[in-house]
Structure formats: C-alpha cells, structure tokens
Write an enzyme that holds these catalytic residues in place. Sequence first.
Site, short mmCIF file in Angstrom:
data_model
loop_
_atom_site.label_atom_id
_atom_site.label_comp_id
_atom_site.label_asym_id
_atom_site.label_seq_id
_atom_site.Cartn_x
_atom_site.Cartn_y
_atom_site.Cartn_z
N LYS A 196 38.85 47.25 43.27
CA LYS A 196 38.32 47.37 41.91
C LYS A 196 37.93 48.82 41.70
O LYS A 196 37.02 49.34 42.35
CB LYS A 196 37.12 46.45 41.70
CG LYS A 196 36.59 46.48 40.28
CD LYS A 196 35.45 45.51 40.08
CE LYS A 196 34.92 45.53 38.66
NZ LYS A 196 33.79 44.58 38.47
N ARG A 206 32.79 45.29 28.61
CA ARG A 206 31.34 45.53 28.58
C ARG A 206 30.77 45.30 27.18
O ARG A 206 29.62 44.89 27.04
CB ARG A 206 31.05 46.94 29.10
CG ARG A 206 31.36 47.05 30.59
CD ARG A 206 31.23 48.46 31.13
NE ARG A 206 31.60 48.49 32.55
CZ ARG A 206 31.82 49.60 33.25
NH1 ARG A 206 31.68 50.78 32.66
NH2 ARG A 206 32.15 49.54 34.52
N LYS A 218 29.29 53.56 37.98
CA LYS A 218 29.48 52.64 39.10
C LYS A 218 30.33 53.26 40.23
O LYS A 218 30.91 52.54 41.04
CB LYS A 218 30.12 51.34 38.61
CG LYS A 218 29.27 50.62 37.57
CD LYS A 218 29.80 49.22 37.26
CE LYS A 218 28.86 48.47 36.32
NZ LYS A 218 29.26 47.06 36.11
N LYS A 249 42.19 45.48 40.35
CA LYS A 249 41.67 45.62 38.99
C LYS A 249 41.31 47.08 38.77
O LYS A 249 40.60 47.66 39.59
CB LYS A 249 40.42 44.74 38.82
CG LYS A 249 39.81 44.78 37.43
CD LYS A 249 38.57 43.90 37.34
CE LYS A 249 38.01 43.92 35.93
NZ LYS A 249 36.77 43.11 35.81
N SER A 275 40.59 44.31 29.91
CA SER A 275 40.30 44.37 28.48
C SER A 275 40.87 45.62 27.80
O SER A 275 41.41 45.53 26.70
CB SER A 275 38.78 44.31 28.26
OG SER A 275 38.13 45.40 28.92
N TYR A 314 44.00 38.41 29.23
CA TYR A 314 43.53 37.92 27.94
C TYR A 314 44.70 37.50 27.06
O TYR A 314 44.49 36.91 25.99
CB TYR A 314 42.69 39.01 27.26
CG TYR A 314 41.51 39.40 28.09
CD1 TYR A 314 40.35 38.62 28.11
CD2 TYR A 314 41.54 40.52 28.92
CE1 TYR A 314 39.27 38.95 28.91
CE2 TYR A 314 40.46 40.86 29.72
CZ TYR A 314 39.34 40.06 29.71
OH TYR A 314 38.27 40.39 30.51
#
Length: 327
Positions: A196, A206, A218, A249, A275, A314
Amino acid sequence: MNLTRRPRRNRKSEVIRNMVQENFVTVNDLIYPIFVLEGQNQALEITSMPGIYRYSTDRMLDEIAACVDLGVKAFAPFPVIAENKKDRFATESFNKEGLFPSFIAEVKKNFPDVVLMTDVAMDPYSSDGHDGIVDNGEILNDATLEILAKMALEQARAGADIIGPSDMMDGRVGFIREYLDKNGFQNVAIMSYTAKYASAFYGPFRDALDSAPKFGDKKTYQMNPANAREALLEAELDTLEGADYLMVKPGLPYLDIIKSLRDNSHLPIAAYNISGEYAMVKAAAANGWIDGEKAMAEVLLSFKRAGADIILTYFAKEFAQYLKKIS
C-alpha cells in the site's frame, strides 16, 4: 516481401480475436467497495466519485440486492463514523454494538452467501485520522496492533469472511492471525494490503469517510511510490505471517508491482482500483474526452493482464451492467 509470420491474421475478425484473447474480466473477479453511514433512508452521493453513494444500512441492503442480481457477490464495506465517536485510540472500532459490526451482521443475515471483506485500520475511527496510535507526532507500531486485533475480532464475530488489514503496521498480519485463531476464527481469511503506497490518488476516498490525517502524512508507514523491491519484502513477511491473499494499492500506477507479486507468489493477488483512478475516468468521460465504458473495461482488463486474480473496484456494479448489455 515474404512474411511467414503475420500476427494480424489472428486479429482479422471479432470471432478470431475472441478465440485468442488471453485475459478476461468477469463479475467473479470483482469486490465492490461500499460506504455505510448511520441513520435511516440515507443516500448521499460522493461529489468526487460520481455514481458512488454513502448509504444507511437499510438503503445499502437494497444496493447489495441489486448488485447480487447482477452477479456481484463480494463487497468491501467501509464505515462513515461520526466525529463525536472518534478518539485517539479508535475505541469505536471494537464496539460490538457500533455501526460497522451491526452492519456486517445485518448483511450476513439478509445475504448469507455474499462475501464481506472488512477493513482493519484506525483512520475511520481516529480523531487523529491516522492508521495507528499517535504519540507526540509518532505513529506507534506495536501498541497499534492490539487495537487492530480487537477490531478484527469484532468484525469476525459479526460475520466478516475476509479481514483486510490496510494500516501497514509491521507484524499486523501475524498478530491478527494469532488473535483470530485463539478466539476460534481460524476460518476467517486475511487479505493483506501488502503493498500500500503513500499515493496522491486517495483523495476521493478520504472525502467519502472524512478520514484525512489531521496533521502530517502517512509516509512513515505507507510505502514510497519509488520503491518496487520493497513490495517483495512486504509480500514475503505477510506470507510468512499467514496472509491468504496479497493486495496492491493503488492499482493503475502500480501494474508492475502486481506483476512482480504474481511472479513471486503462489497466493492470490488482488489489485485495488482506487477512488482517484475511478474519479479520473469519470471526470474525463463527463467532459467527453474519453469513452467512459470502454475506458472502464480497459482499466479492469489491465489488472488481469498484470496478474491480478481479484479486483476491488468502484466500477463493479457498472461493469456488471456493462457485461449484461454486451452479452
């Protein structure tokens, strides 16, 4: 000119092209990420993700029913947690009567055959918006594992089929595996967010959860986008710790990482078509710059070609509708 090899001969008609096609995407390959919020009769579209909604449980059950009718039977739910329920230790994440465990139980009661892959990370529940406990600006690795394990256990008790640790703390797969096993959940699988990356493509997600970090970034726990060999180290560790699936990801900017894990692991490989990737296709299609359906199909096919067995996307519902239309 004497050409003995003419590859175009295998492209000259649709029937021939279909016969020699190497990779296919079906509804069986897809997991549909969904967003659930508190309340009744709620359906709030996510502005940065056109066509994707945050649903209350009652409306989400209707959405799941529609997806099941299309052949989509695996879902990755994410909870939208109210700010007043967030704290620095994410205690709402292991509240057995909270939104998320209650939603999982309700889905499994109404749709016992669907598969739920549930997210394990502190950020949706954390007042700091980080995936771990924050102490003087530092993300505490080992102390966070205790919270992740308690969260995973409540999700398993509620009926989760696959646990998805997305936090990128060191050692979390083994810690969660041991915790689930000693509590009688040996048959609950783990799909590790193995590689990730600290990506710029997470923004719309988010927005959906209102889970952006309240400070900093992060990068001390998510991976550097410049690194590829590091993904193999993460994959080796996750495998040794008991992961059942390995995930990459984001997806599109990391097709090489998907291919690398496929070439070096016998475990099923998942790709998360995230996303920001979804939003880019939708925005370009809305402006008439690309054919949205064809771009969607091409994007999903690219993950299969790179070696992914499973695609979180999605586009899952829309792609299922597209398959029915062209069949």
